[in-house]
Design a protein around this motif. Structure first.
Motif, mmCIF file in Angstrom:
data_model
loop_
_atom_site.group_PDB
_atom_site.id
_atom_site.type_symbol
_atom_site.label_atom_id
_atom_site.label_comp_id
_atom_site.label_asym_id
_atom_site.label_seq_id
_atom_site.Cartn_x
_atom_site.Cartn_y
_atom_site.Cartn_z
ATOM 1 N N GLU A 18 -148.447 -39.265 23.732
ATOM 2 C CA GLU A 18 -149.256 -38.342 24.532
ATOM 3 C C GLU A 18 -150.614 -38.178 23.864
ATOM 4 O O GLU A 18 -150.697 -37.889 22.665
ATOM 5 N N LEU A 19 -151.668 -38.384 24.643
ATOM 6 C CA LEU A 19 -153.016 -38.440 24.069
ATOM 7 C C LEU A 19 -153.842 -37.219 24.436
ATOM 8 O O LEU A 19 -153.704 -36.656 25.527
ATOM 9 N N ASP A 20 -154.724 -36.832 23.514
ATOM 10 C CA ASP A 20 -155.718 -35.798 23.765
ATOM 11 C C ASP A 20 -156.921 -36.483 24.411
ATOM 12 O O ASP A 20 -157.752 -37.094 23.732
ATOM 13 N N ALA A 21 -156.995 -36.358 25.733
ATOM 14 C CA ALA A 21 -158.003 -37.115 26.494
ATOM 15 C C ALA A 21 -159.418 -36.692 26.140
ATOM 16 O O ALA A 21 -160.380 -37.417 26.422
ATOM 17 N N SER A 22 -159.577 -35.528 25.491
ATOM 18 C CA SER A 22 -160.929 -35.056 25.177
ATOM 19 C C SER A 22 -161.488 -35.720 23.921
ATOM 20 O O SER A 22 -162.667 -35.586 23.612
ATOM 21 N N ASN B 140 -140.072 -33.285 23.691
ATOM 22 C CA ASN B 140 -138.676 -33.466 24.090
ATOM 23 C C ASN B 140 -138.159 -34.798 23.521
ATOM 24 O O ASN B 140 -138.636 -35.859 23.909
ATOM 25 N N PRO B 141 -137.177 -34.739 22.610
ATOM 26 C CA PRO B 141 -136.691 -35.989 21.987
ATOM 27 C C PRO B 141 -136.217 -37.026 22.987
ATOM 28 O O PRO B 141 -136.324 -38.230 22.739
ATOM 29 N N ASP B 142 -135.697 -36.573 24.132
ATOM 30 C CA ASP B 142 -135.195 -37.521 25.136
ATOM 31 C C ASP B 142 -136.315 -38.336 25.778
ATOM 32 O O ASP B 142 -136.052 -39.330 26.458
ATOM 33 N N GLU B 143 -137.545 -37.899 25.600
ATOM 34 C CA GLU B 143 -138.669 -38.598 26.237
ATOM 35 C C GLU B 143 -139.389 -39.550 25.286
ATOM 36 O O GLU B 143 -140.351 -40.208 25.675
ATOM 37 N N VAL B 144 -138.942 -39.617 24.030
ATOM 38 C CA VAL B 144 -139.684 -40.415 23.040
ATOM 39 C C VAL B 144 -139.521 -41.910 23.294
ATOM 40 O O VAL B 144 -140.493 -42.657 23.374
ATOM 41 N N LEU B 145 -138.273 -42.360 23.428
ATOM 42 C CA LEU B 145 -138.017 -43.807 23.524
ATOM 43 C C LEU B 145 -138.244 -44.304 24.945
ATOM 44 O O LEU B 145 -137.649 -43.799 25.888
ATOM 45 N N LEU B 146 -139.092 -45.338 25.078
ATOM 46 C CA LEU B 146 -139.302 -45.964 26.385
ATOM 47 C C LEU B 146 -138.545 -47.272 26.514
ATOM 48 O O LEU B 146 -138.081 -47.635 27.584
ATOM 49 N N SER B 147 -138.443 -48.028 25.409
ATOM 50 C CA SER B 147 -137.739 -49.310 25.470
ATOM 51 C C SER B 147 -137.345 -49.727 24.060
ATOM 52 O O SER B 147 -138.117 -49.541 23.114
ATOM 53 N N ASP C 170 -135.385 -37.029 17.604
ATOM 54 C CA ASP C 170 -135.805 -35.648 17.340
ATOM 55 C C ASP C 170 -136.656 -35.546 16.074
ATOM 56 O O ASP C 170 -137.459 -34.632 15.929
ATOM 57 N N ARG C 171 -136.484 -36.515 15.152
ATOM 58 C CA ARG C 171 -137.264 -36.483 13.906
ATOM 59 C C ARG C 171 -138.757 -36.648 14.148
ATOM 60 O O ARG C 171 -139.568 -36.223 13.330
ATOM 61 N N VAL C 172 -139.120 -37.346 15.218
ATOM 62 C CA VAL C 172 -140.542 -37.579 15.468
ATOM 63 C C VAL C 172 -141.057 -36.784 16.671
ATOM 64 O O VAL C 172 -142.267 -36.749 16.911
ATOM 65 N N ALA C 173 -140.146 -36.164 17.422
ATOM 66 C CA ALA C 173 -140.561 -35.441 18.629
ATOM 67 C C ALA C 173 -141.636 -34.410 18.290
ATOM 68 O O ALA C 173 -141.481 -33.612 17.358
ATOM 69 N N GLY C 174 -142.734 -34.453 19.028
ATOM 70 C CA GLY C 174 -143.824 -33.499 18.837
ATOM 71 C C GLY C 174 -144.707 -33.776 17.634
ATOM 72 O O GLY C 174 -145.693 -33.061 17.402
ATOM 73 N N LYS C 175 -144.377 -34.800 16.853
ATOM 74 C CA LYS C 175 -145.146 -35.075 15.632
ATOM 75 C C LYS C 175 -146.350 -35.970 15.928
ATOM 76 O O LYS C 175 -146.412 -36.645 16.954
ATOM 77 N N ALA C 176 -147.268 -35.980 14.951
ATOM 78 C CA ALA C 176 -148.526 -36.702 15.156
ATOM 79 C C ALA C 176 -148.355 -38.198 14.904
ATOM 80 O O ALA C 176 -147.761 -38.610 13.907
#
Ligand SMILES: [Zn+2]
Length: 768
Positions: free
Chosen positions: A669-673, A711-718, A725-731
């Motif tokens: 998720e990117l900060d578009a600004s 949300n950890p369930d949204e991290v992995l795409l493929s 959960d270890r990386v969820a929300g992290k930079a």
């Protein structure tokens, strides 16, 4: 003999002069490799450059009526890229016909009757492509093709004759001729010095080094393109034999079957095929007294990056022979022998029945195992020709009929970034996939598509190639033991092109009632990047003497997308004054140790030492004086420590049971600004491969540009991820201020193997 006269004027005179020569056995006039090399292939401490090898193959083709040589094009550095076509004189005389027969067998839609089918199966020959020395430090592979070709050119025994009669062998003596010369030059220059037997201080393929056999779906390099266009797609081999070497202390020789997992789109008949052929080879070679042969170990069959033919109705027979120190023999202490995945070095087992006990291991051993393996493979290809051809046809018939559980098609909307759509469709088309355009608008579920949308129907010979590249990968949760640590894949776990390229692709489960055009030709990128003069560039790319592949890929991306840059060596950095010369410096993916310490004691002084403390100090000064330092992936972890940046890698010290992602696509998720996210969608991807991920310790100094979903369930795409959960929300991508400048830290690889077009803009924006 007529062929000899026609092809070699030198012999015309001799033949005219003496009738006795005409009666002489042909083999007597065919040069053995030592006649050109000056030594028998496999002789201790002897390697030669590519032109010498080419000279031998030219002479072989000029004197043998079983061997033809063809130049397919030129390598990245301009060397001839060649193939030998080897078969019986009778087969060579009808080569075009044999090629046409196999082309029909490869596409069952072209066969109109049972009688025609029977006639094609009867008249066809098993097509075997043998490729060697893609990895140039695996030097047995420089030499064994000469043994194989000479044996086929001169053998009068029943087995050789049967091979020649029943098969057409396409032998590529090197998939990376440039590397043959790079490695042999380095080896010969360091003979008798402490560096004898070490790897050269550069990539052995100009851009991609060892990753050159991970290019079999992205097709970025000219050697891959030549092989796919001129051999795979022109000949449709039933068997592809790829000759490699492995480490020195495991098995002496690996042959398939592979370890699980096999990627699920590979036709099961091909799994049976590589199992049958591989175990046949292991059996025959064991009978020759060769010890230490393992099957069903170490190497899996997941990624199409290494196995084009598994999606084109052929089997890939990888062999891996134990290495010496380039061409220098080694003594292997039995205590140093170790096993690998699914076998133990000292224990006999069904898949490793006769362990090798240690001792001397020579280049001659390597060439012997490799040549024996290839000849055994050819014997199976010859003796079971009818099964190879029948099953080849069956795989194609199933693909054309379609698999019940598969979608009907993938739809690619036309109103997307044209360059990226062109590159993705170009990959599919180079892989033999038929792409059609919709003649009118249509709906998939609720969604409407205007006319012109691209449609890939999964009822065609190479549907599996399209499917594996267009769908999301679900890698199985494999553990070393139940509840234990993950069992690592041999390579990476994801290859979903729409994600890698940031494109919208829709799955249509049911057939689309719309008129589709005939397959349309699309422009395919081809050839090496043009050579450009970037002498005035203000972007520096750090190039270590350790030769990291990510540096080469970065160079390839910069040159292909015309980003001006200059190479920066250790000495350039230590010399200082960087800010006068550069606006931005990029440190590609490498370990902290490789960056700071570089090559070890065996290498000459001028190449050793890495950046050292002085170089790190100069980079700090460069940033403090207003420069931008860009670090990629693991190099970002180094930067955090080297410059004491207010960041913490949340994955440092976390055991693999708790978090693991060995080459997967994450959502970003990117900060578009932020200017670095300019032109990017709010949600993109990150290529995550054992990467660092950050907590920000001082938000006054560090700005987060991209992070993983909360949300950890949204991290992995493929691909595969344990413990997201270890990386969820992290930079994942941050800008850290330091003095008047900044460090941009990527916790992923934005230019991964030249494939992640979705995130190239992040890298390009970072160095602007
Ligand atoms: Zn290899």
């Amino acid at each position: 003999m007529r062929r000899l006269v026609a092809r070699c004027t030198l012999h015309v005179a001799r033949l005219a002069a003496g009738a006795a020569l005409v009666a002489a056995p042909l083999a007597a006039q065919i040069p053995a490799p030592e006649a050109v090399l000056g030594f028998v292939p496999g002789t201790e401490r002897r390697l030669v450059e590519w032109p010498v090898l080419v000279q031998y193959f030219q002479r072989l083709a000029a004197t043998s009526d079983r061997v033809q040589i063809r130049e397919l094009g030129h390598t990245t550095l301009g060397a001839p890229f060649i193939v030998l076509v080897i078969s019986s004189p009778a087969n060579l005389a009808r080569l075009d016909e044999l090629q046409a027969i196999n082309r029909q067998l490869a596409d069952p839609r072209t066969i109109r009757s049972d009688a025609e089918r029977r006639q094609l199966l009867d008249a066809g020959r098993t097509i075997v492509l043998i490729t060697s020395s893609v990895h140039s430090t695996e030097v047995g592979g420089h030499l064994s093709p000469m043994q194989i070709a000479h044996r086929l050119a001169t053998g009068t025994d029943a087995t050789t004759r049967r091979i020649l009669d029943e098969t057409v062998v396409l032998l590529v003596p090197s998939l990376n001729p440039d590397g043959v010369t790079i490695v042999s030059n380095w080896y010969n220059a360091t003979l008798g010095t402490p560096a004898e037997g070490t790897s050269p201080p550069e990539l052995y393929h100009r851009y991609v080094g060892h990753d050159n056999n991970r290019d079999w779906y992205a097709f970025t390099q000219v050697e891959t393109q030549l092989t796919v266009d001129s051999l795979h797609n022109a000949w449709h081999p039933q068997i592809v034999h790829d000759i490699h070497q492995q480490g020195s202390f495991g098995s002496r020789f690996f042959i398939p079957p592979y370890l699980d997992p096999v990627e699920p789109n590979v036709d099961p008949l091909l799994v049976s095929g590589f199992t049958s052929l591989g175990t046949h080879m292991a059996w025959e070679m064991a009978g020759q007294g060769k010890r230490g042969i393992v099957v069903n170990a170490t190497y899996d069959a997941w990624t199409p990056a290494r196995a084009y033919q598994h999606y084109h109705a052929g089997v890939r027979i990888l062999t891996e022979t134990a290495s010496a120190a380039l061409a220098t023999s080694i003594d292997v202490n039995p205590e140093r022998l170790r096993g690998g995945r699914n076998f133990d070095a000292g224990t006999a087992s069904v898949n490793f029945p006769d362990p090798w006990g240690g001792g001397r291991w020579t280049l001659a051993d390597i060439v012997d195992y490799q040549a024996s393996g290839a000849l055994s493979l050819l014997r199976h290809a010859a003796e079971h020709r009818s099964i190879w051809l029948e099953n080849f046809l069956t795989v194609g018939q199933r693909a054309v009929r379609g698999w019940d559980a598969w979608p009907w098609a993938f739809v690619i909307p036309a109103d997307q970034d044209r360059e990226r759509v062109g590159r993705m469709l170009g990959i599919l088309q180079r892989g033999g996939v038929e792409i059609r355009a919709a003649g009118a608008g249509f709906a998939v579920g609720e969604r409407l598509f205007p006319a012109g949308a691209w449609v890939v129907v999964l009822r065609q010979p190479y549907a599996s190639f399209a499917k594996t590249l267009l769908e999301v990968q679900e890698y199985p949760d494999l553990r070393l033991f139940p509840g234990g640590p993950p069992r690592p894949p041999y390579d990476v776990t994801a290859h979903t092109l729409p994600l890698l390229m940031g494109l919208d692709v829709v799955t249509a489960m049911d057939s689309i009632p719309v008129l589709l055009s005939a397959p349309a030709p699309l422009p395919m990128p081809h050839g090496p990047p043009p050579v450009r003069d970037y002498a005035r560039a203000r972007v520096g790319l750090y190039r270590s003497w350790t030769g990291p592949m990510d540096e080469g890929w970065t160079r390839w991306v910069f040159e292909t997308w015309d980003v001006p840059y200059r190479t920066v060596r250790d000495a350039d950095v230590r010399r200082g004054g960087l800010r006068r010369r550069f606006e931005a410096i990029v440190i590609p993916q490498m370990s902290a140790r490789a960056i700071t310490q570089g090559l070890g004691d065996a290498y000459p002084d001028s190449l050793r030492g890495g950046l050292g403390e002085m170089g790190v100090g100069e980079l700090r000064r460069f940033v403090e004086e207003g420069g931008t330092l860009v670090t990629l992936d693991e190099a970002s972890e180094w930067a955090v420590n080297a410059f004491e940046l207010p960041l913490r890698n949340v994955l440092a010290g976390v055991p693999s049971e708790d978090f693991y992602a060995p080459g997967s696509i994450f959502r970003l998720e990117l900060d578009a600004s932020h200017p670095i996210a300019r032109g990017m969608p709010a949600s993109s991807i990150a290529w995550f491969e054992n990467s660092p991920t950050f907590d920000v310790l001082d938000s006054a100094r560090v700005r987060v540009i991209g992070r993983y979903p909360a949300n950890p369930d949204e991290v992995l795409l493929s691909g595969w991820a344990l413990g997201p959960d270890r990386v969820a929300g992290k930079a994942a991508l941050v800008e850290a201020r330091m003095g008047r400048g900044r460090v941009i830290l990527f916790g992923f690889r934005p230019q991964y193997r030249g494939q992640t077009l979705a995130t190239f803009p992040l890298l390009f924006n970072a160095i602007r």
